[in-house]
Design a protein around this motif. Structure first.
Motif, PDB file in Angstrom:
ATOM      1  N   TRP A   1      -1.188 -16.425   8.037  1.00 48.53           N
ATOM      2  CA  TRP A   1      -1.536 -16.057   6.670  1.00 48.53           C
ATOM      3  C   TRP A   1      -0.811 -16.959   5.672  1.00 48.53           C
ATOM      4  O   TRP A   1       0.415 -17.097   5.726  1.00 48.53           O
ATOM      5  CB  TRP A   1      -1.189 -14.593   6.409  1.00 48.53           C
ATOM      6  CG  TRP A   1      -1.786 -13.677   7.431  1.00 48.53           C
ATOM      7  CD1 TRP A   1      -1.137 -13.071   8.466  1.00 48.53           C
ATOM      8  CD2 TRP A   1      -3.153 -13.311   7.551  1.00 48.53           C
ATOM      9  NE1 TRP A   1      -2.025 -12.334   9.210  1.00 48.53           N
ATOM     10  CE2 TRP A   1      -3.277 -12.459   8.680  1.00 48.53           C
ATOM     11  CE3 TRP A   1      -4.301 -13.599   6.812  1.00 48.53           C
ATOM     12  CZ2 TRP A   1      -4.488 -11.912   9.077  1.00 48.53           C
ATOM     13  CZ3 TRP A   1      -5.509 -13.047   7.216  1.00 48.53           C
ATOM     14  CH2 TRP A   1      -5.593 -12.219   8.325  1.00 48.53           C
ATOM     15  N   ALA A   2      -1.554 -17.542   4.731  1.00 46.66           N
ATOM     16  CA  ALA A   2      -0.953 -18.309   3.635  1.00 46.66           C
ATOM     17  C   ALA A   2      -0.209 -17.364   2.698  1.00 46.66           C
ATOM     18  O   ALA A   2       0.789 -17.727   2.089  1.00 46.66           O
ATOM     19  CB  ALA A   2      -2.029 -19.081   2.871  1.00 46.66           C
ATOM     20  N   VAL A   3      -0.700 -16.128   2.604  1.00 43.37           N
ATOM     21  CA  VAL A   3      -0.061 -15.055   1.850  1.00 43.37           C
ATOM     22  C   VAL A   3      -0.193 -13.783   2.680  1.00 43.37           C
ATOM     23  O   VAL A   3      -1.282 -13.470   3.173  1.00 43.37           O
ATOM     24  CB  VAL A   3      -0.734 -14.831   0.473  1.00 43.37           C
ATOM     25  CG1 VAL A   3      -0.163 -13.609  -0.233  1.00 43.37           C
ATOM     26  CG2 VAL A   3      -0.628 -16.068  -0.398  1.00 43.37           C
ATOM     27  N   LYS A   4       0.910 -13.070   2.832  1.00 43.55           N
ATOM     28  CA  LYS A   4       0.875 -11.757   3.471  1.00 43.55           C
ATOM     29  C   LYS A   4       1.838 -10.852   2.727  1.00 43.55           C
ATOM     30  O   LYS A   4       3.059 -10.971   2.846  1.00 43.55           O
ATOM     31  CB  LYS A   4       1.245 -11.820   4.941  1.00 43.55           C
ATOM     32  CG  LYS A   4       1.131 -10.455   5.621  1.00 43.55           C
ATOM     33  CD  LYS A   4       1.447 -10.535   7.097  1.00 43.55           C
ATOM     34  CE  LYS A   4       1.295  -9.168   7.750  1.00 43.55           C
ATOM     35  NZ  LYS A   4       1.724  -9.215   9.166  1.00 43.55           N
ATOM     36  N   ILE A   5       1.259  -9.975   1.915  1.00 45.31           N
ATOM     37  CA  ILE A   5       2.042  -9.015   1.141  1.00 45.31           C
ATOM     38  C   ILE A   5       1.652  -7.626   1.620  1.00 45.31           C
ATOM     39  O   ILE A   5       0.478  -7.251   1.563  1.00 45.31           O
ATOM     40  CB  ILE A   5       1.775  -9.162  -0.373  1.00 45.31           C
ATOM     41  CG1 ILE A   5       2.141 -10.581  -0.833  1.00 45.31           C
ATOM     42  CG2 ILE A   5       2.558  -8.114  -1.160  1.00 45.31           C
ATOM     43  CD1 ILE A   5       1.707 -10.890  -2.247  1.00 45.31           C
ATOM     44  N   THR A   6       2.620  -6.897   2.094  1.00 40.55           N
ATOM     45  CA  THR A   6       2.396  -5.524   2.557  1.00 40.55           C
ATOM     46  C   THR A   6       3.016  -4.563   1.555  1.00 40.55           C
ATOM     47  O   THR A   6       3.858  -4.965   0.737  1.00 40.55           O
ATOM     48  CB  THR A   6       3.038  -5.302   3.939  1.00 40.55           C
ATOM     49  OG1 THR A   6       4.460  -5.415   3.801  1.00 40.55           O
ATOM     50  CG2 THR A   6       2.518  -6.304   4.965  1.00 40.55           C
ATOM     51  N   PRO A   7       2.644  -3.295   1.624  1.00 37.14           N
ATOM     52  CA  PRO A   7       3.316  -2.335   0.740  1.00 37.14           C
ATOM     53  C   PRO A   7       4.847  -2.375   0.906  1.00 37.14           C
ATOM     54  O   PRO A   7       5.576  -2.323  -0.082  1.00 37.14           O
ATOM     55  CB  PRO A   7       2.726  -0.991   1.161  1.00 37.14           C
ATOM     56  CG  PRO A   7       1.361  -1.337   1.673  1.00 37.14           C
ATOM     57  CD  PRO A   7       1.548  -2.659   2.367  1.00 37.14           C
ATOM     58  N   GLU A   8       5.311  -2.531   2.145  1.00 36.14           N
ATOM     59  CA  GLU A   8       6.756  -2.562   2.390  1.00 36.14           C
ATOM     60  C   GLU A   8       7.407  -3.815   1.794  1.00 36.14           C
ATOM     61  O   GLU A   8       8.468  -3.736   1.171  1.00 36.14           O
ATOM     62  CB  GLU A   8       7.064  -2.518   3.893  1.00 36.14           C
ATOM     63  CG  GLU A   8       6.708  -1.218   4.563  1.00 36.14           C
ATOM     64  CD  GLU A   8       5.222  -1.090   4.892  1.00 36.14           C
ATOM     65  OE1 GLU A   8       4.765   0.039   5.079  1.00 36.14           O
ATOM     66  OE2 GLU A   8       4.521  -2.124   4.931  1.00 36.14           O
ATOM     67  N   SER A   9       6.790  -4.980   1.993  1.00 34.68           N
ATOM     68  CA  SER A   9       7.403  -6.221   1.512  1.00 34.68           C
ATOM     69  C   SER A   9       7.422  -6.304  -0.012  1.00 34.68           C
ATOM     70  O   SER A   9       8.273  -6.974  -0.581  1.00 34.68           O
ATOM     71  CB  SER A   9       6.689  -7.449   2.100  1.00 34.68           C
ATOM     72  OG  SER A   9       5.392  -7.603   1.566  1.00 34.68           O
ATOM     73  N   ALA A  10       6.501  -5.600  -0.670  1.00 38.53           N
ATOM     74  CA  ALA A  10       6.428  -5.638  -2.130  1.00 38.53           C
ATOM     75  C   ALA A  10       7.068  -4.417  -2.790  1.00 38.53           C
ATOM     76  O   ALA A  10       7.235  -4.398  -4.005  1.00 38.53           O
ATOM     77  CB  ALA A  10       4.966  -5.753  -2.574  1.00 38.53           C
ATOM     78  N   GLY A  11       7.408  -3.419  -1.997  1.00 36.67           N
ATOM     79  CA  GLY A  11       7.941  -2.196  -2.572  1.00 36.67           C
ATOM     80  C   GLY A  11       6.872  -1.334  -3.221  1.00 36.67           C
ATOM     81  O   GLY A  11       7.145  -0.565  -4.139  1.00 36.67           O
ATOM     82  N   TRP A  12       5.645  -1.470  -2.738  1.00 37.21           N
ATOM     83  CA  TRP A  12       4.524  -0.700  -3.264  1.00 37.21           C
ATOM     84  C   TRP A  12       4.219   0.468  -2.336  1.00 37.21           C
ATOM     85  O   TRP A  12       4.704   0.522  -1.209  1.00 37.21           O
ATOM     86  CB  TRP A  12       3.288  -1.584  -3.403  1.00 37.21           C
ATOM     87  CG  TRP A  12       3.456  -2.764  -4.308  1.00 37.21           C
ATOM     88  CD1 TRP A  12       4.324  -2.893  -5.358  1.00 37.21           C
ATOM     89  CD2 TRP A  12       2.730  -3.997  -4.241  1.00 37.21           C
ATOM     90  NE1 TRP A  12       4.178  -4.119  -5.952  1.00 37.21           N
ATOM     91  CE2 TRP A  12       3.212  -4.821  -5.293  1.00 37.21           C
ATOM     92  CE3 TRP A  12       1.731  -4.487  -3.418  1.00 37.21           C
ATOM     93  CZ2 TRP A  12       2.714  -6.092  -5.533  1.00 37.21           C
ATOM     94  CZ3 TRP A  12       1.239  -5.745  -3.655  1.00 37.21           C
ATOM     95  CH2 TRP A  12       1.724  -6.539  -4.703  1.00 37.21           C
TER      96      TRP A  12
END
Length: 149
Positions: A14-25
């Motif tokens: 993944w060029a970008v992988k943002i999860t709820p955990e990694s973003a604090g969402w």
């Protein structure tokens, strides 16, 4: 608001992988993949996702279904068709281009579906030179899903 500096959210493939955990969402996530004729395989787990061509075209294979996405040249070119992937789905994307996978934690499982570009609600916000087109993929009144909006 969470600030994720450019380049810090990559996690191959993944060029970008943002999860709820990694973003604090709580619910939302985003993956972006760049493909040059290859493919990427993944599982949705407890998230429902879209496969949304930012540029290029692809084929999404999930649970025995094949969904060709004609895509577009760029996000400024046209509205794109998309694929909806529910929770607990194994999928593969094969193609050429850049593809976004917006995601949301969900509890209800809907069917895998193709979303044709001509059915995506489009609205114009603002006036004059400040007006902008908004493409409402998964608008609540146009596409039935659990948490994606």
């Amino acid at each position: 608001m969470t600030h994720i500096p450019r380049g810090t959210a990559a996690d191959a493939p993944w060029a970008v992988k943002i999860t709820p955990e990694s973003a604090g969402w709580t619910y939302a996530g985003l993956r972006v993949v760049d493909l040059s004729g290859g493919s990427v395989e993944f599982a949705t787990g407890d998230e429902e996702m879209l496969v949304l061509p930012l540029s290029g075209s692809c084929e999404v294979t999930a649970d025995g279904l094949r969904l060709p996405l004609a895509g577009r040249t760029s996000v400024f070119d046209a509205v794109s068709d998309f694929a909806y992937l529910p929770i607990r789905t194994s999928a593969r994307i094969t193609g050429h281009g850049r593809f976004a996978l917006p995601a949301a934690r969900a509890t209800r499982r809907f069917p895998i579906r193709y979303g044709p570009a001509h059915e995506v609600p489009v609205e114009v916000r603002g006036a004059g030179q400040a007006s902008r087109q908004v493409n409402n993929f998964c608008a609540p009144d146009a596409f039935d899903c659990d948490k994606l909006v």
